[in-house]
Design an enzyme around this catalytic site. Structure first.
Site, PDB file in Angstrom:
ATOM      1  N   GLY A  13       0.970  -1.193  -0.030  1.00  6.67           N
ATOM      2  CA  GLY A  13       0.045  -0.055  -0.105  1.00  6.67           C
ATOM      3  C   GLY A  13       0.719   1.244   0.035  1.00  6.67           C
ATOM      4  CB  SER A  14       4.475   2.340  -0.558  1.00  9.03           C
ATOM      5  OG  SER A  14       4.649   1.923  -1.827  1.00  9.03           O
ATOM      6  CG  MET A  90      -0.822  -8.371  -6.434  1.00 10.49           C
ATOM      7  SD  MET A  90       0.073  -7.302  -7.576  1.00 10.49           S
ATOM      8  CE  MET A  90       1.234  -8.638  -8.190  1.00 10.49           C
ATOM      9  NE  ARG A  91      -8.819 -13.055  -8.406  1.00  8.74           N
ATOM     10  CZ  ARG A  91      -9.808 -13.948  -7.956  1.00  8.74           C
ATOM     11  NH1 ARG A  91     -10.717 -13.588  -7.123  1.00  8.74           N
ATOM     12  NH2 ARG A  91      -9.866 -15.296  -8.273  1.00  8.74           N
ATOM     13  CG  ASN A 112      -1.917  -0.889 -13.262  1.00  5.37           C
ATOM     14  OD1 ASN A 112      -1.872  -1.283 -12.196  1.00  5.37           O
ATOM     15  ND2 ASN A 112      -1.057  -1.592 -13.999  1.00  5.37           N
ATOM     16  CG  HIS A 114       3.912  -1.962 -15.246  1.00  6.78           C
ATOM     17  ND1 HIS A 114       3.802  -3.365 -14.561  1.00  6.78           N
ATOM     18  CD2 HIS A 114       5.045  -2.404 -15.789  1.00  6.78           C
ATOM     19  CE1 HIS A 114       4.426  -4.269 -14.835  1.00  6.78           C
ATOM     20  NE2 HIS A 114       5.306  -3.589 -15.776  1.00  6.78           N
TER      21      HIS A 114
HETATM   22  C1  GRF Z   1       4.188  -1.208  -6.966  1.00  8.36           C
HETATM   23  O1  GRF Z   1       5.614  -1.271  -7.374  1.00  8.36           O
HETATM   24  C2  GRF Z   1       3.473  -0.769  -8.347  1.00  8.36           C
HETATM   25  O2  GRF Z   1       4.001  -0.384  -9.365  1.00  8.36           O
HETATM   26  C3  GRF Z   1       2.961  -2.467  -8.713  1.00  8.36           C
HETATM   27  O3  GRF Z   1       3.033  -3.269  -7.631  1.00  8.36           O
HETATM   28  C4  GRF Z   1       3.456  -2.438  -6.409  1.00  8.36           C
HETATM   29  C5  GRF Z   1       2.926  -2.036  -5.451  1.00  8.36           C
HETATM   30  O4  GRF Z   1       3.239  -1.491  -4.334  1.00  8.36           O
HETATM   31  N1  GRF Z   1       1.948  -2.368  -9.531  1.00  8.36           N
HETATM   32  P1  GRF Z   1       2.496  -0.812  -3.073  1.00  8.36           P
HETATM   33  O5  GRF Z   1       1.671  -1.802  -2.559  1.00  8.36           O
HETATM   34  O6  GRF Z   1       2.024   0.486  -3.607  1.00  8.36           O
HETATM   35  O7  GRF Z   1       3.644  -0.534  -2.174  1.00  8.36           O
END
Ligand code: GRF
Length: 209
Positions: A13-14, A90-91, A112, A114
Site C-alpha cells: 500500500g505504499s 494483483m488480480r 494502473n 506499473h
Molecule cells: C508497485 O511497484 C506498483 O507499481 C506495482 O505493484 C507495487 C505495489 O506496491 N503495480 P505498493 O503496494 O503500492 O507499495
C-alpha cells in the site's frame, strides 16, 4: 474539479499512502472514497483506515474471478467515484468489471501504475525482470487499463537510471520513489484537465470488448 477515487490494493500500500498524503497536503485535489483489497492481510487496509477512509477486504480465497468481482462491484456500488485506481492490485480485472466504469469517451475509468517503461517488462516482476535484463534506464508507467495485462493508453512515463553499483534493492527503491511522485501527479493532472491521450491511443481502440 475534485477527483473522487476508489483505490484497489493487494499488499503493502505504499502508493495508496502516497496518494493519501498528496490529498492531505493538497497537492492532489480529490478524495479516496474507499479502499478495497482482495487480501485481508494487506497493510493497504490499515493505511486506508489510518487516513479515515472506509477500507475493506473482499477475500478472493475460494472464489472464481466472476464471484469475486461481483462482490467487489457490490461494495463499490455504495460509493460514487470518478476513477478506480489500481495500486498494486494483483488480480486481473475482467471486461465485465471494466465495463461498469466505461467513460463516455470510450475508455475505462480505471488507472494502473506499473514499474517499467511499458511495453517493456509487463507482469508481476517488472523490477526483477528489468534488472536481470541489464537495462541502463528503466521507469514507471501510469496507464488506463484495458482488457490486457499491463496494457492500455499511456498517461505518463517517468524514467530512472540503473547505476553501476545498484543492487536490486537500491534499483527498486529508486523506482518506488518515482512511483510515489508520479501517481499523485498524474491523478492531479486528470483532476484538473481530464484524461489527455495521444491520437494513436484513441479510446475506440481500447473499448474493443
Ligand atoms: C508497485 O511497484 C506498483 O507499481 C506495482 O505493484 C507495487 C505495489 O506496491 N503495480 P505498493 O503496494 O503500492 O507499495
Amino acid at each position: 474539479m475534485s477527483i473522487k477515487l476508489a483505490v484497489l490494493a493487494s499488499g503493502r500500500g505504499s502508493n495508496l499512502e502516497a496518494i493519501l498524503n498528496a490529498i492531505r497536503n493538497k497537492s492532489l485535489e480529490g478524495s479516496v472514497e474507499v479502499v478495497l483489497s482482495d487480501n485481508p492481510a494487506a497493510t493497504a487496509i490499515d493505511i486506508g483506515k489510518r487516513f479515515a477512509v472506509p477500507s475493506f477486504a473482499v477475500d478472493r480465497k475460494g472464489l472464481s474471478r466472476e464471484e469475486h468481482e461481483s462482490l467487489m462491484l457490490d461494495k463499490l456500488a455504495g460509493y460514487s467515484v470518478d476513477y478506480v485506481v489500481l495500486a498494486g492490485y494483483m488480480r486481473v480485472l475482467s471486461p465485465y468489471f471494466l465495463k461498469k466504469f466505461e467513460h463516455e469517451r470510450g475508455f475505462y475509468r480505471v488507472i494502473n501504475i506499473h514499474p517499467s517503461l511499458l511495453p517493456a517488462f509487463p507482469g508481476k516482476s517488472a523490477y526483477e525482470d528489468a534488472f536481470a535484463y541489464g537495462v541502463r534506464v528503466s521507469g514507471v508507467t501510469v496507464h488506463l487499463v484495458d482488457d490486457q495485462v499491463d496494457h492500455g493508453p499511456i498517461l505518463a512515463q517517468e524514467p530512472f537510471p540503473r547505476l553501476d553499483n545498484d543492487t536490486l534493492d537500491t534499483f527498486k527503491a529508486r523506482g518506488l520513489a518515482v512511483e510515489h511522485e508520479l501517481y499523485p501527479a498524474v491523478l492531479q493532472r486528470i483532476s484538473r484537465e481530464g484524461v489527455r491521450l495521444f491520437p494513436q491511443a484513441s479510446p475506440q481502440k481500447v473499448a474493443s470488448t
